[in-house]
Design a protein around this motif. Sequence first.
Motif, PDB file in Angstrom:
ATOM      1  N   GLU A 153       0.704  -1.421  -0.040  1.00 18.62           N
ATOM      2  CA  GLU A 153       0.139   0.037  -0.180  1.00 18.62           C
ATOM      3  C   GLU A 153       0.685   1.185  -0.229  1.00 18.62           C
ATOM      4  OE1 GLU A 153      -3.260  -0.266   2.951  1.00 18.62           O
ATOM      5  OE2 GLU A 153      -3.081  -2.146   2.701  1.00 18.62           O
ATOM      6  N   PRO A 154       1.571   1.512  -0.964  1.00 14.36           N
ATOM      7  CA  PRO A 154       2.316   2.696  -0.927  1.00 14.36           C
ATOM      8  C   PRO A 154       1.351   3.963  -1.460  1.00 14.36           C
ATOM      9  CG  PRO A 154       2.584   1.547  -3.262  1.00 14.36           C
ATOM     10  CD  PRO A 154       1.671   0.814  -2.214  1.00 14.36           C
ATOM     11  N   PRO A 155       1.987   4.983  -1.170  1.00  6.52           N
ATOM     12  CA  PRO A 155       1.093   6.442  -1.388  1.00  6.52           C
ATOM     13  C   PRO A 155       0.947   6.500  -2.775  1.00  6.52           C
ATOM     14  CG  PRO A 155       3.335   6.808  -0.343  1.00  6.52           C
ATOM     15  CD  PRO A 155       3.338   5.592  -0.421  1.00  6.52           C
ATOM     16  N   THR A 156      -0.217   7.214  -2.868  1.00 12.13           N
ATOM     17  CA  THR A 156      -0.504   7.411  -4.443  1.00 12.13           C
ATOM     18  C   THR A 156       0.096   7.727  -5.478  1.00 12.13           C
ATOM     19  OG1 THR A 156      -1.862   9.494  -4.004  1.00 12.13           O
ATOM     20  CG2 THR A 156      -2.984   7.438  -3.741  1.00 12.13           C
ATOM     21  N   TRP A 157       1.258   8.655  -4.944  1.00 14.02           N
ATOM     22  CA  TRP A 157       2.065   9.278  -5.737  1.00 14.02           C
ATOM     23  C   TRP A 157       3.196   8.487  -6.306  1.00 14.02           C
ATOM     24  CZ3 TRP A 157       7.189   9.235  -3.961  1.00 14.02           C
ATOM     25  CH2 TRP A 157       7.234   9.248  -2.625  1.00 14.02           C
ATOM     26  N   CYS A 158       3.398   7.312  -5.772  1.00 23.69           N
ATOM     27  CA  CYS A 158       4.314   6.300  -6.269  1.00 23.69           C
ATOM     28  C   CYS A 158       3.817   4.961  -6.309  1.00 23.69           C
ATOM     29  CB  CYS A 158       5.577   6.146  -5.307  1.00 23.69           C
ATOM     30  SG  CYS A 158       5.222   5.644  -3.655  1.00 23.69           S
ATOM     31  N   ALA A 159       2.406   4.906  -6.422  1.00 22.46           N
ATOM     32  CA  ALA A 159       1.601   3.541  -6.614  1.00 22.46           C
ATOM     33  C   ALA A 159       1.898   2.967  -7.874  1.00 22.46           C
ATOM     34  CB  ALA A 159       0.361   3.874  -6.243  1.00 22.46           C
ATOM     35  N   ALA A 160       2.043   3.873  -9.001  1.00 25.64           N
ATOM     36  CA  ALA A 160       2.562   3.311 -10.273  1.00 25.64           C
ATOM     37  C   ALA A 160       3.975   2.852 -10.450  1.00 25.64           C
ATOM     38  CB  ALA A 160       2.160   4.381 -11.378  1.00 25.64           C
ATOM     39  N   TRP A 161       4.749   2.990  -9.683  1.00 20.42           N
ATOM     40  CA  TRP A 161       6.254   2.428  -9.834  1.00 20.42           C
ATOM     41  C   TRP A 161       6.089   0.785  -9.531  1.00 20.42           C
ATOM     42  CZ3 TRP A 161       9.563   5.407  -5.799  1.00 20.42           C
ATOM     43  CH2 TRP A 161       9.532   6.680  -6.009  1.00 20.42           C
ATOM     44  N   PRO A 162       7.054   0.306 -10.256  1.00 19.08           N
ATOM     45  CA  PRO A 162       7.083  -1.164 -10.413  1.00 19.08           C
ATOM     46  C   PRO A 162       6.838  -1.863  -8.843  1.00 19.08           C
ATOM     47  CG  PRO A 162       9.074  -0.268 -11.419  1.00 19.08           C
ATOM     48  CD  PRO A 162       8.576   0.839 -10.771  1.00 19.08           C
ATOM     49  N   ARG A 163       6.228  -3.049  -8.843  1.00 22.99           N
ATOM     50  CA  ARG A 163       6.078  -3.646  -7.664  1.00 22.99           C
ATOM     51  C   ARG A 163       6.861  -4.777  -7.215  1.00 22.99           C
ATOM     52  NH1 ARG A 163       1.756  -1.697  -4.922  1.00 22.99           N
ATOM     53  NH2 ARG A 163       1.003  -3.587  -4.225  1.00 22.99           N
ATOM     54  N   SER A 164       7.945  -4.850  -8.048  1.00 23.44           N
ATOM     55  CA  SER A 164       9.068  -5.788  -7.626  1.00 23.44           C
ATOM     56  C   SER A 164      10.244  -5.389  -8.420  1.00 23.44           C
ATOM     57  CB  SER A 164       8.493  -7.187  -8.329  1.00 23.44           C
ATOM     58  OG  SER A 164       8.726  -7.203  -9.629  1.00 23.44           O
ATOM     59  N   VAL A 165      11.279  -5.731  -7.697  1.00 24.67           N
ATOM     60  CA  VAL A 165      12.707  -5.589  -8.549  1.00 24.67           C
ATOM     61  C   VAL A 165      12.707  -6.305  -9.817  1.00 24.67           C
ATOM     62  CG1 VAL A 165      13.839  -7.803  -7.316  1.00 24.67           C
ATOM     63  CG2 VAL A 165      15.163  -5.301  -7.534  1.00 24.67           C
ATOM     64  N   GLU A 166      12.150  -7.505 -10.232  1.00 25.52           N
ATOM     65  CA  GLU A 166      12.291  -7.953 -11.243  1.00 25.52           C
ATOM     66  C   GLU A 166      11.959  -7.027 -12.523  1.00 25.52           C
ATOM     67  OE1 GLU A 166      11.661 -11.495  -8.558  1.00 25.52           O
ATOM     68  OE2 GLU A 166      10.706  -9.619  -8.793  1.00 25.52           O
ATOM     69  N   THR A 167      10.879  -6.229 -12.155  1.00 23.87           N
ATOM     70  CA  THR A 167      10.219  -5.575 -13.130  1.00 23.87           C
ATOM     71  C   THR A 167      10.684  -4.077 -13.365  1.00 23.87           C
ATOM     72  OG1 THR A 167       8.263  -4.877 -11.728  1.00 23.87           O
ATOM     73  CG2 THR A 167       7.823  -6.727 -13.260  1.00 23.87           C
ATOM     74  N   SER A 168      11.308  -3.721 -12.310  1.00 25.22           N
ATOM     75  CA  SER A 168      12.029  -2.342 -12.075  1.00 25.22           C
ATOM     76  C   SER A 168      13.097  -1.972 -13.051  1.00 25.22           C
ATOM     77  CB  SER A 168      12.317  -2.034 -10.649  1.00 25.22           C
ATOM     78  OG  SER A 168      13.675  -2.564 -10.371  1.00 25.22           O
ATOM     79  N   GLY A 169      13.767  -2.843 -13.568  1.00 24.64           N
ATOM     80  CA  GLY A 169      14.687  -2.783 -14.467  1.00 24.64           C
ATOM     81  C   GLY A 169      14.159  -2.213 -15.909  1.00 24.64           C
ATOM     82  N   ALA A 170      13.125  -2.296 -16.154  1.00 27.52           N
ATOM     83  CA  ALA A 170      12.523  -1.924 -17.579  1.00 27.52           C
ATOM     84  C   ALA A 170      11.806  -0.780 -17.226  1.00 27.52           C
ATOM     85  CB  ALA A 170      11.442  -3.087 -18.114  1.00 27.52           C
ATOM     86  N   PHE A 171      11.627  -0.084 -16.190  1.00 32.69           N
ATOM     87  CA  PHE A 171      10.815   0.901 -15.903  1.00 32.69           C
ATOM     88  C   PHE A 171      11.601   2.265 -16.110  1.00 32.69           C
ATOM     89  CE2 PHE A 171       9.181   4.251 -12.796  1.00 32.69           C
ATOM     90  CZ  PHE A 171       7.852   4.414 -12.999  1.00 32.69           C
ATOM     91  N   ASP A 172      10.803   3.202 -16.555  1.00 34.85           N
ATOM     92  CA  ASP A 172      11.606   4.342 -17.198  1.00 34.85           C
ATOM     93  C   ASP A 172      11.627   5.305 -15.659  1.00 34.85           C
ATOM     94  OD1 ASP A 172      12.322   6.811 -18.161  1.00 34.85           O
ATOM     95  OD2 ASP A 172      10.523   7.424 -18.901  1.00 34.85           O
ATOM     96  N   TRP A 173      12.592   5.163 -15.043  1.00 35.47           N
ATOM     97  CA  TRP A 173      13.023   5.898 -13.619  1.00 35.47           C
ATOM     98  C   TRP A 173      13.268   7.227 -13.920  1.00 35.47           C
ATOM     99  CZ3 TRP A 173      11.365   4.126  -9.313  1.00 35.47           C
ATOM    100  CH2 TRP A 173      11.390   2.786  -9.163  1.00 35.47           C
ATOM    101  N   ALA A 174      13.575   7.785 -15.077  1.00 37.84           N
ATOM    102  CA  ALA A 174      13.978   9.059 -15.542  1.00 37.84           C
ATOM    103  C   ALA A 174      12.761  10.042 -15.205  1.00 37.84           C
ATOM    104  CB  ALA A 174      14.696   9.071 -16.861  1.00 37.84           C
ATOM    105  N   SER A 175      11.675   9.390 -15.401  1.00 35.39           N
ATOM    106  CA  SER A 175      10.265   9.820 -15.558  1.00 35.39           C
ATOM    107  C   SER A 175      10.008  10.198 -14.053  1.00 35.39           C
ATOM    108  CB  SER A 175       9.169   9.067 -15.947  1.00 35.39           C
ATOM    109  OG  SER A 175       8.963   7.952 -15.402  1.00 35.39           O
ATOM    110  N   VAL A 176      10.660   9.590 -13.086  1.00 32.47           N
ATOM    111  CA  VAL A 176      10.226   9.702 -11.650  1.00 32.47           C
ATOM    112  C   VAL A 176      11.031  11.108 -11.077  1.00 32.47           C
ATOM    113  CG1 VAL A 176      10.576   8.653  -9.464  1.00 32.47           C
ATOM    114  CG2 VAL A 176       9.681   7.284 -11.561  1.00 32.47           C
ATOM    115  N   PHE A 177      12.279  11.125 -11.507  1.00 32.32           N
ATOM    116  CA  PHE A 177      12.994  12.262 -10.782  1.00 32.32           C
ATOM    117  C   PHE A 177      13.125  13.631 -11.766  1.00 32.32           C
ATOM    118  CE2 PHE A 177      14.814   8.033  -9.695  1.00 32.32           C
ATOM    119  CZ  PHE A 177      14.822   8.128  -8.158  1.00 32.32           C
ATOM    120  N   PRO A 178      13.089  14.620 -11.057  1.00 35.66           N
ATOM    121  CA  PRO A 178      13.089  16.051 -11.655  1.00 35.66           C
ATOM    122  C   PRO A 178      14.007  16.300 -12.406  1.00 35.66           C
ATOM    123  CG  PRO A 178      12.208  16.213  -9.445  1.00 35.66           C
ATOM    124  CD  PRO A 178      12.669  14.756  -9.672  1.00 35.66           C
ATOM    125  N   GLY A 179      14.261  17.124 -13.315  1.00 41.30           N
ATOM    126  CA  GLY A 179      15.274  17.319 -14.400  1.00 41.30           C
ATOM    127  C   GLY A 179      16.449  17.666 -13.855  1.00 41.30           C
TER     128      GLY A 179
END
Length: 157
Positions: A131-157
């Motif tokens: 149950e993460p907060p809503t602002w990060c609820a769309a982040w990957p749910r596991s370490v296995e899927t986090s490698g394919a996630f666009d983490w650059a979209s999470v951190f401000p420029g």
Amino acid sequence: MTSCRLVPIGRVVHTVDGPLMEIEPACREGLVGLDAFRWIVVHWFAHRAEGASATPLVLPAPYRGAPDRLGVFATRSPLRPNPLCMTVAALAGVDVAAGTIRLGWIDCDDGTPILDIKPYQPSFDRVENPEPPTWCAAWPRSVETSGAFDWASVFPG
């Protein structure tokens, strides 16, 4: 506050074949049986953050979509009062005699001091419904899927 002294048991080395940890000779016997696990929990010291003179306790919007301010304890920032970090890493191999542990990936720099290693055990380490907060609820749910996630979209420029 009581002071304590932590002694590194090894260090991270990034090689062309991937990351590994070199374990101090005095600690190598502790690796016996670790190879039976697929995942480990690595506790490491963010040595480059050590001594950050004025570590802020409140950070301005460290993630896109997050509240405008977050306390450092609500982030994974290595800039904290005690720069202790933790990574769950895939175990790719253990050589007890050589004192090396090959990893699939780890999010720390070459030369980072390793403070402890524990086997990942779902009975203790997995939370079925985090149950993460809503602002990060769309982040990957596991370490296995986090490698394919666009983490650059999470951190401000």
